[in-house]
Design an enzyme around this catalytic site. Structure first.
Site, short mmCIF file in Angstrom:
data_model
loop_
_atom_site.label_atom_id
_atom_site.label_comp_id
_atom_site.label_asym_id
_atom_site.label_seq_id
_atom_site.Cartn_x
_atom_site.Cartn_y
_atom_site.Cartn_z
N LYS A 4 0.86 -1.18 0.00
CA LYS A 4 0.00 0.00 0.00
C LYS A 4 0.89 1.22 0.00
CE LYS A 4 -4.49 0.77 0.46
NZ LYS A 4 -5.48 -0.25 0.06
N1 GLU Z 1 -7.10 -0.04 -3.22
C1 GLU Z 1 -7.88 -1.19 -3.50
C2 GLU Z 1 -7.92 -2.11 -2.29
O1 GLU Z 1 -7.76 -1.68 -1.18
C3 GLU Z 1 -7.45 -1.90 -4.78
C4 GLU Z 1 -6.05 -2.39 -4.81
C5 GLU Z 1 -5.61 -2.90 -6.17
O2 GLU Z 1 -6.42 -2.97 -7.08
O3 GLU Z 1 -4.43 -3.22 -6.28
O4 GLU Z 1 -8.19 -3.27 -2.38
#
Ligand code: GLU
Length: 418
Positions: free
Chosen positions: A104
């Site tokens: 993240k």
């Molecule tokens: N931000 C989204 C999540 O928390 C998507 C992450 C992604 O598609 O890599 O799952």
């Protein structure tokens, strides 16, 4: 006792680790992210001044595949929360059986206070600062709170420009959640909200509940909340209260969801929408309904909100919306909880489809994407419900446990180098 988001995620890890008898060293590995990248970078503002921004990329784990996870733009972004969110991505990808690890990132910035040009320069400079810490087979960012397809295209373009002409196109999969023109996938934008709605549908089906006419309340009306509303509306569910960072609205008859959706798209928030009565956050949580979709930020359902909630199920569109105290109250009240790593996994699932399409230079049509997404969501949903029932544990710990079982096998097979 109040827990930080990171402590909460670590506590759930410990509990689920016991359920699957995770070897101690694997639990220790998973309790810490593999890499923590912090960058401070300068950006020129529209008025000619220069500001320093702080950005993060936490790479939690990559034993099952490249690091994967969103990039958040929010004024409260901080190291510990990003660590927690990165770990959730590892569990989510493992639970969904997609060959990615977890990561993240984020920039501490309020995107609402910047022009489009400033956001572009922030994004490009952040991507530049991350340099070779990301890569299409190494660590693949995506949208999250405060970012969108446009931000992803800027990231892609900046990253691609690091390569020479001969290899440029092979870099397209550096991010997912791109616009269709830039190589994004059909159905990616709606995928998280659609996945939430698949969970609601499966929940109702397994419980023998008829969804038509049921009431839902939705906190957060960004990408996740707005599409969840749209798909719930298609299932005949009435959306009776909504809220975002500008305030909360109630409409006892049920909102005209298409109108609400278009308003949020056009103006960037719910502010100014006329067909509903303004209510307080407290009143929102006290609104009687059948389904609650938290689709905003973490730690929104503490014991106080959980006491207020008069719903049958909570489907976590957001990551980490429920505090441990909130969880305890929801359990005591026998409210079903569909945990975040299952409920909001539609997004990363279609990110995976996008990544495959980029690798193969393919474009799948919407129908194909939706069918594949549905299959994955239904399967994961059934797995979590079966596991929680068999072991007599909460859906959340069941979801964690399934994720950990897969990671356990990966570590058992590969061992620890050298
Ligand atoms: N931000 C989204 C999540 O928390 C998507 C992450 C992604 O598609 O890599 O799952």
């Amino acid at each position: 006792m109040a827990h930080s988001f990171l402590e909460t995620v670590q506590k759930h890890l410990q509990i689920a680790a016991d359920v699957v008898q995770l070897p101690r060293h694997v639990a220790d590995i998973l309790a810490h992210p593999k890499n923590e990248i912090i960058v401070n970078f300068p950006v020129r503002m529209d008025d000619g001044s220069m500001r320093i921004f702080t950005g993060y990329r936490i790479q939690h784990n990559n034993i099952r595949g490249p690091y994967k996870g969103g990039i958040r733009y929010h004024q409260d972004v901080n190291l510990d929360d990003v660590k927690a969110l990165a770990a959730l991505m590892t569990w989510k990808c493992s639970l969904m059986d997609i060959p990615f690890g977890g990561a993240k990132g984020g920039v501490k910035v309020n995107p609402h206070l910047h022009s489009k040009d400033e956001l572009m320069r922030i994004t490009r400079r952040f991507t530049h600062a991350l340099g070779s810490n990301i890569g299409p087979d190494y660590d693949i960012p995506a949208p999250d709170v405060g970012t969108n397809a446009q931000v992803m295209v800027w990231m892609m373009d900046t990253y691609m420009n690091r390569s020479d002409d001969l290899t440029k196109n092979a870099q397209r999969g550096i991010v997912t959640g791109k616009t269709i023109n830039a190589g994004g996938s059909q159905g990616r934008e709606q995928a998280t909200g659609q996945g939430v709605a698949f969970c609601v549908r499966e929940w109702a089906r397994m419980k023998g509940i008829v969804l038509s006419g049921k009431r839902a309340i939705i906190q957060g009306f960004g990408n996740v909340g707005s599409y969840a509303a749209k798909f719930l509306d298609q299932l005949g569910v009435r959306v009776v209260a909504v809220g975002d960072h500008t305030g909360y609205l109630r409409n006892e008859r049920g909102f005209d969801v298409a109108k609400l959706f278009n308003h949020a798209r056009q103006f960037g928030s719910l502010a100014g929408f006329q067909e509903g009565d303004p209510i307080s956050r407290d009143e929102f949580f006290q609104t009687k309904a059948d389904i609650f979709i938290p689709a905003a930020l973490e730690n929104q359902i503490t014991s106080k909100e959980a006491e207020w909630l008069e719903v049958q199920c909570v489907v976590e569109g957001a990551n980490g919306p429920t505090s441990p105290d909130g969880d305890t109250v929801l359990t005591a009240k026998k409210i079903d909880v569909i945990p975040d790593i299952l409920a909001n996994a539609g997004g990363v699932t279609v990110s995976y489809f996008e990544w495959i399409q980029n690798k193969r230079s393919e474009f799948w049509d919407l129908e194909e994407v939706e069918q594949k997404l549905e299959k994955k969501m239904v399967k994961a949903y059934a797995k979590v419900m079966e596991y929680s029932k068999r072991k007599g544990i909460s859906n959340r710990i069941a979801a964690y446990a399934i994720a950990l079982e897969n990671l356990k096998v990966a570590y058992e097979e590969r061992g620890i180098f050298p």
